[in-house]
Each structure stands twice: as structure tokens, then as C-alpha cells.
Design an enzyme around this catalytic site. Structure first.
Site: not given
Ligand code: BGC
Length: 743
Positions: A283
């Protein structure tokens, strides 16, 4: 020099210098000869192995990280080649390997606003789960896949399946409910639909990221058996059903280690036990080391290269990280690209099919609206007999609310409550989609007087309701990534609004727009309640079709609606201790270094959702699996045929006077020695029935769904003994039951 100041020529040279490659003309060929791995009759593994052999260490490392994101990591000059999504992985043009352009796409493609594009907003994922419809889930994934490709992306970052262990989690709307079998099967279907469009699919957030508060610091303590039988089972089933090509590890720690450097989760379980062939990406900002994370099984760091760039390269050169480990990461990424077809069939930008998207969004919403209450057949309304309707509620004249955070889809024309042209979406701003309940109700009840009141003054709204035949109150509870709900109560005095309107008009219908369950202190005072979730681009049309009976509701709750928060396993969401943050913009450095842990203990274990209320004997407001229809169904003739995959068959009859679709649910109770909650969902079938029609339904049950996870043996175990099989229309309405002995 600021990036936007780079001339095109400079960008070309920067890219060329950094990769040490000639950009053109060799995209898929060198010296006019096709690379041998372009041969699509070879297996994805063979093709990936051929490419890995040709790669330099620098090229390999370049595939193991993104190119940065403002506020979360440094930025690479190569980021100018990003398609505008959350992630961008440069390809290897020399070898004909294209970039991976990733976009968030939970309920539609994100960031279309800032990129000057358009995306369909589907109903929220939790709504799709309420359809219990694997075909609808497939269509959900396919639409997202098509719109990703049309916008130039070849990888999706949707696929959220964290179980609703904590319904106040601000991302509940992005997930598929509280049951691992339901969530796992549905995400499998979404992934199949998506990947069939030649887009890399991703399932997230692995694992146990069940609250947003302190997500970068929290250490989740959970017993291994409970985790395997709940949250992890959802992932196991999703991957088993779909071959999703990527898994995103989550921000939190699990039993001591960050999920993105947790060997048990990434290697022992995902890659070994489940035989996952794809790649694991962190993540955004969820990577905390090079050596440890790489050894644990993380393949790719997003959004930048704090650890999986120079640091990883040096570790390889000094022998701290084996070269073979890096090769495996690279192999997994390339293999996934070949397997999903993104190399053989790259995306081509085109105009999104807006009209087709509307149709799909509306159809799925119509299958997702749950009729929770309908006293005296209040619904459907007969448009020919109604003279006056009061439509009440915040912004019900212009739009319906959507879920926020990285899932946010941008509405065409901007936020419906802003002046035209002023509606850019900002992080954690409440965004209303331009789908107007007032207009669609007016369109359906042309002979009636339909008036609107925002509900800002409950007394004025009640006065309007008093003189109408029916009052329809639209209420909402907004949620988003990066926050948890303080409570399940409707905000902004909406409980008071409903109570006042209901006191003025005995024909009050409440339509809820939410991503989580809400509490309903007024439920006995109103005549009908619909849960419409975050209803997507064509929510209002779908709601009107249900209200006026063109669509017979068939959805069932994928999450329990408790009577009050006091009945949840934990009185409140545990908040992180106050951490002082740096005043500069480099907060990510502290996150990357690892924030001090605080503890959350899931001592309810496997008792997630209905399993908790069943085991604790707590009455609920509306149970898991519940939902009414405008017709009625009866169940008869249960037969259970034991065997490797026990088969449960029974007859469902439509006993009312209109056609409908019934989600017929099958639950099982395990032998007492298993010490499990009273029952678990083991299968279901959605049956379409005309008035008076009967059909035999047969559900084959995967023995894993009847098993316990035996930690000592590290495997699933079907305990010999008496199993109860139950069938019916909700987890608390199971008229059929038979007990059989299984060995
Ligand atoms: C989120 C993810 C997301 C990623 C990219 C993170 O803050 O938890 O679900 O895919 O950002 O935007």
C-alpha cells in the site's frame, strides 16, 4: 527544476539517461526481430523467465518500485510519463515490456476529474455485495476494466475485501461485507470480469486492515485460527476463484510485523500455501524495509523507492539480498503482465461508453437496494393513485452521496452541490453525484404534486409532509478512507428529522444512503425503509424504479445492522496515541521508518458480524442476509447428500403475485467439538421465479467451508460428526434444517 518546467526534449533525454536505453524504435522488437517472449503460445512463466535472463540489475530494480507521489515519497523525473493514476511502474522499452499504469478503481476509475476524463460511478462495493449476484459482480469488474483501458490504464487498484469486523471502519463501503465466503466469491467474480478485459487485477488490503484510525501504526493481534477462518479466508477464496494477478499488502502490523514485511502472510500463506503466482505490492507508503520486506515476500514498493531502489540494489550487490530473490520479484511482475494480457493487448485510449456505463450502474443498483421494512405494503407506490409526495432530505433535490478517499470517483460536472464548474473533488470532501431523487420521483409520478424540503428545519419538513399522501425522506451517512465513524447514528440531526416527519405523516418512507449500517431509533414510526448504499451514477433512477415497483427488490444485507453500537464487539474504535508530526512535508519519512505501534486485539476472533450476534445472543435490528421483496417465498423439501462436496437441495416457491428473485441462503452448524459460532454461510443461489413458480435449488458445498483451521497441522480439517444444514431467506429465517453425519 520543477517537473512541469521540463521540455519534452529534456524529458526524453532524462528518461534515456536514467534507464540508459534508447527509447525508440524497439518497443517489442530489436533489430527488426520479434523478441522470443512475444510468442503467446508459451506459458506466462516461460515468457517471464526469458525476459528476466536478459535484464540488467538496474532494469530489474526499476520494476520493483513506483516513480513517486507528492507527499508520500520523492518523485522521479520519469513520473511525467505516468497516465495520472496512483501508481506508475516504468517498463523496459528495450525488451518490449510496457509500463504498468495503475489507477484506483474501487467503484469506478479514480482521478478522472483532474485528468479531464470521465468515469462511471458504480454503486459502492458493499452495494454490489448486497446483490449476492456473481454475474453482477462480474459485470462490475468488466465495466471497470473497460473504463481503465479506455483511459490508458492496465492495472486496477480496487478489489477491497477486508471483512466488516468493525462496521465503523470508514472504508466499509469499499469492501464486500462481513462474511468470508460471500466476500471471497464476489471479489473472485469482480476479478474475473476485470482481468478478462486484459487489466491486472489486485485484491487488497492484505490483511486485517479493519480500521482506518492509526492504520500506519496499529498492531493487530489476532489468533491464527480465527484469522484463517475469517479475514484471511476471504482472500484465500478470492484468489482461488480468480487468479487475481496482484495483492496489495496493507499499512497495519499483524501480530507484530508490518503486513508488508510479514513472512507468514506474504510467503508462508499467500505464496506457498495458496500458491499465489502474482506479485505483492505495498500500500502507498506501506513499505518499511528493503532486506526484511524482500525476504518476507514483498515484490514491489509503492509509490516510490525509499527501500526498493538504491537500498535494495546495494543489498544485492553486497550479498545481503540474494540475486535470486530479486529475480523472483521481477518474474512475478512480468508473469502477471503476460498472464493478464497487458503485454499482448495493451490498452488503447478511447471514449468511455458513458451511456453503457449508466445502464450497468443502474442495473446493479436495482439489484443492490435492500428493502428493510415495508409495513402494510406501503411500497411500491402506485403512481396513478398518488396525488402528492413530499421529498425531503439533504440535497435530495440534486444528488446522492458517494464514498470518499482513494475510492472516490469524480462526478461529471463536479460535485452536484457546488456551483457549476466549481465542483473539483478534494480529499475527504463529501461528493454528491448528479442523480436527483426529486427529479426521478417527479418523472415517475407525473400526475402528482411533488414538493421538496431539505430538512434543514425539521418542523418545516414535517409541515410539508403533513399535507402529502406520502413522505420520502432521503438520509445519508458519509464515510471515507482515512477516517472511522464515531458512531453508526445518522449525522446532522437526521434522526430527529425522520422522527418529526414520521410523526406528521404515517406514510413515511426512508431511503438511506450509507456505506455502513446505521442505527434507526425511528424505525417503528416509519412505514418503509430502503437501504440504497452509495448508489452510483444512476442511483436516483434505480431508487425510483424500486419505489414505484418497476423493479422488485431482491437484495440482501451483506452486513448486520445492530440495534446499537453497544452491541458491537468493541465499544469504540481504538484510536492511536497522539503522535506529534513534523511540521514539514516529509511526514512520510517517519511513516517509512515505522511509527510506534499501538495495540488492537480482535479477541472476538472468528465471531465477525452475524457470528458475533449469534454467539452472544444479541438481538439485531436487521440480520445478515436479510431483505424483503414485493412478493413472498416459501422453502420446502430439503435434501442433504453427504459426500466430498455435500450437496444441499431444496425447493423455493414464489407464493406472491409478482415475479422476483430470491437469494436462497444455506448455512451450516459444525459439530460441538469444533467450538464454532452457531452457524456460518456455506453457499447460496439467486433464483428467479415468476408468481406461483417453484424451482429446485442445489448448492454444492466446498468442504473447506465446513472445516476448521487446525493450527497444529497447519491445514483445514473437517471434523467428523453431526452437521446441521439450514436453508432460507436470511441468517435468522431458516425454515429448513437437516442434520447429517459427515466423516
Ligand atoms: C490506499 C489504497 C490505494 C492507494 C493508492 C492508499 O492510501 O489505502 O487503497 O490503492 O492509496 O491510491
Amino acid at each position: 527544476m520543477p517537473l512541469h518546467g521540463l521540455s519534452l526534449l529534456n524529458r526524453f533525454f532524462t528518461l534515456t539517461m536514467i534507464l540508459g536505453i534508447a527509447l525508440l524504435p524497439s518497443l517489442a522488437q530489436s533489430g527488426g526481430e520479434a523478441h522470443p517472449w512475444t510468442n503467446s503460445s508459451l506459458s506466462p512463466d516461460e515468457r517471464a523467465s526469458m525476459v528476466v535472463k536478459e535484464m540488467t540489475l538496474d532494469e530489474k530494480i526499476s520494476l520493483l518500485h513506483g516513480t513517486g507521489m507528492a507527499g508520500l515519497s520523492p518523485m522521479s523525473p520519469l513520473a511525467v510519463h505516468s497516465n495520472g493514476g496512483a501508481g506508475f511502474l516504468v517498463g523496459i522499452p528495450r525488451l518490449g515490456i510496457p509500463p504498468i499504469q495503475m489507477s484506483d478503481a474501487a467503484y469506478g476509475v479514480r482521478s478522472s476529474g483532474e485528468n479531464g476524463r470521465y468515469s462511471t460511478a458504480l454503486p459502492a462495493d458493499v452495494a454490489a455485495a448486497a446483490s449476492w449476484d456473481l454475474d453482477a459482480a462480474h459485470e462490475y469488474g468488466a465495466l471497470i476494466g473497460r473504463e481503465l483501458r479506455a483511459q490508458g490504464y492496465n492495472m486496477s487498484l480496487g478489489g477491497g475485501i477486508n471483512l466488516t469486523r468493525e462496521p465503523r471502519d470508514g472504508r466499509t463501503f469499499e469492501y464486500l461485507g462481513e462474511d468470508p465466503v460471500l466476500a471471497g466469491k464476489l471479489v473472485g467474480s469482480v476479478m474475473k470480469g476485470l482481468q478478462a478485459e486484459h487489466v491486472v487485477g489486485d485484491i487488497k488490503h492484505y490483511a486485517l486492515n479493519d480500521q482506518e484510525s492509526g492504520r500506519n501504526a496499529v498492531n493487530v493481534n489476532v489468533d491464527k485460527r480465527a484469522a484463517r477462518e475469517s479475514d484471511l479466508l476471504a482472500f484465500e477464496i478470492g484468489l482461488q476463484e480468480s487468479d487475481a494477478a496482484a495483492v496489495m499488502c496493507s499499512y497495519n502490523r499483524v501480530n507484530g510485523d508490518y503486513a508488508c514485511e510479514n513472512k507468514y502472510l506474504l510467503t508462508d500463506l499467500l505464496k506457498k500455501d495458496w500458491n499465489f503466482k502474482g506479485f505483492v505490492l505495498s500500500d502507498w507508503g506501506g513499505t518499511h524495509s528493503a532486506e526484511k520486506a524482500s525476504a518476507a515476500g514483498l515484490d514491489h514498493e509503492e509509490p516510490g523507492w525509499i527501500f526498493f531502489g538504491d537500498e535494495l540494489k546495494k543489498a544485492v550487490e553486497s550479498g545481503k539480498v540474494p540475486a535470486a530473490e530479486v529475480d523472483e520479484h521481477v518474474h512475478r511482475i512480468l508473469r502477471s503482465m503476460f498472464a493478464t494480457g497487458v503485454i499482448d493487448d495493451p490498452p488503447r485510449k478511447s471514449v468511455v461508453d458513458v451511456v453503457g456505463g449508466f445502464e450497468v450502474a443502474q442495473k446493479i443498483e436495482e439489484q443492490s437496494i435492500v428493502l428493510l421494512k415495508n409495513d402494510h405494503a406501503q411500497l411500491p407506490l402506485d403512481a396513478s393513485k398518488i396525488h402528492s409526495i413530499a421529498v425531503i432530505g439533504p440535497h435530495a433535490d440534486v444528488g446522492m452521496i458517494s464514498g470518499g478517499g482513494s475510492a472516490q470517483v469524480d462526478p461529471p460536472g463536479g460535485n452536484a452541490i457546488m456551483p457549476p464548474g466549481k465542483g473539483q473533488s478534494h480529499w475527504q470532501e463529501k461528493i454528491w453525484f448528479p442523480t436527483s431523487p426529486l427529479k426521478s420521483i417527479r418523472g415517475r409520478a407525473r400526475a402528482a404534486t411533488v414538493q421538496f424540503d431539505s430538512g434543514a428545519d425539521p418542523a418545516a419538513a414535517a409541515a410539508l409532509a403533513k399535507n402529502a399522501d406520502v413522505a420520502i425522506v432521503f438520509v445519508y451517512q458519509w464515510e471515507s478512507e482515512g477516517m472511522d465513524l464515531d458512531s453508526l447514528s445518522l449525522p446532522e440531526h437526521q434522526d430527529e428529522l425522520i422522527a418529526k416527519v414520521a410523526a406528521a405523516n404515517p406514510h413515511t418512507v426512508v431511503v438511506i444512503e450509507s456505506g455502513s449500517p446505521v442505527t434507526m431509533p425511528w424505525v417503528d414510526q416509519v412505514s418503509a425503509v430502503l437501504e440504497a448504499w452509495y448508489a452510483g451514477s444512476r442511483g436516483a433512477e434505480a431508487v425510483a424504479n424500486v419505489i414505484f415497483g418497476d423493479v422488485n427488490p431482491s437484495a440482501k444485507l451483506p452486513i448486520t445492522f445492530p440495534k446499537s453500537e453497544a452491541d458491537l464487539p468493541h465499544p469504540t474504535v481504538v484510536k492511536p496515541p497522539k503522535v506529534t508530526t513534523d511540521a514539514d512535508h516529509q511526514g512520510w519519512k517517519r511513516i517509512a521508518a515505522g511509527l510506534p505501534a499501538f495495540q488492537v486485539t480482535y479477541d472476538e476472533g472468528v465471531k465477525v458480524g452475524y457470528k458475533w450476534y449469534d454467539a452472544e445472543n444479541k438481538a439485531v435490528l436487521f440480520p445478515f442476509g436479510y431483505g424483503l421483496s414485493y412478493t413472498t417465498y416459501s422453502y420446502s423439501n430439503l435434501k442433504v447428500t453427504p459426500g466430498k462436496n455435500p450437496r444441499v437441495s431444496f425447493t423455493v416457491t414464489n407464493t406472491g403475485n409478482q415475479a422476483g428473485a430470491e437469494v436462497a441462503e444455506v448455512y451450516a452448524s459444525l459439530p460441538a467439538a469444533a467450538a464454532e459460532p452457531p452457524k456460518r454461510l456455506v453457499g447460496w443461489s439467486k433464483v428467479k421465479l415468476n408468481a406461483g413458480e417453484s424451482k429446485e435449488v442445489a448448492v454444492e458445498i466446498d468442504p473447506k467451508y465446513l472445516s476448521i483451521f487446525n493450527v497444529e497441522r497447519n491445514g483445514w480439517q473437517l471434523l467428523p460428526g453431526e452437521y446441521g444444514f439450514m436453508a432460507g431467506g436470511s441468517s435468522q429465517n431458516l425454515p429448513l434444517k437437516e442434520t447429517v453425519s459427515l466423516k
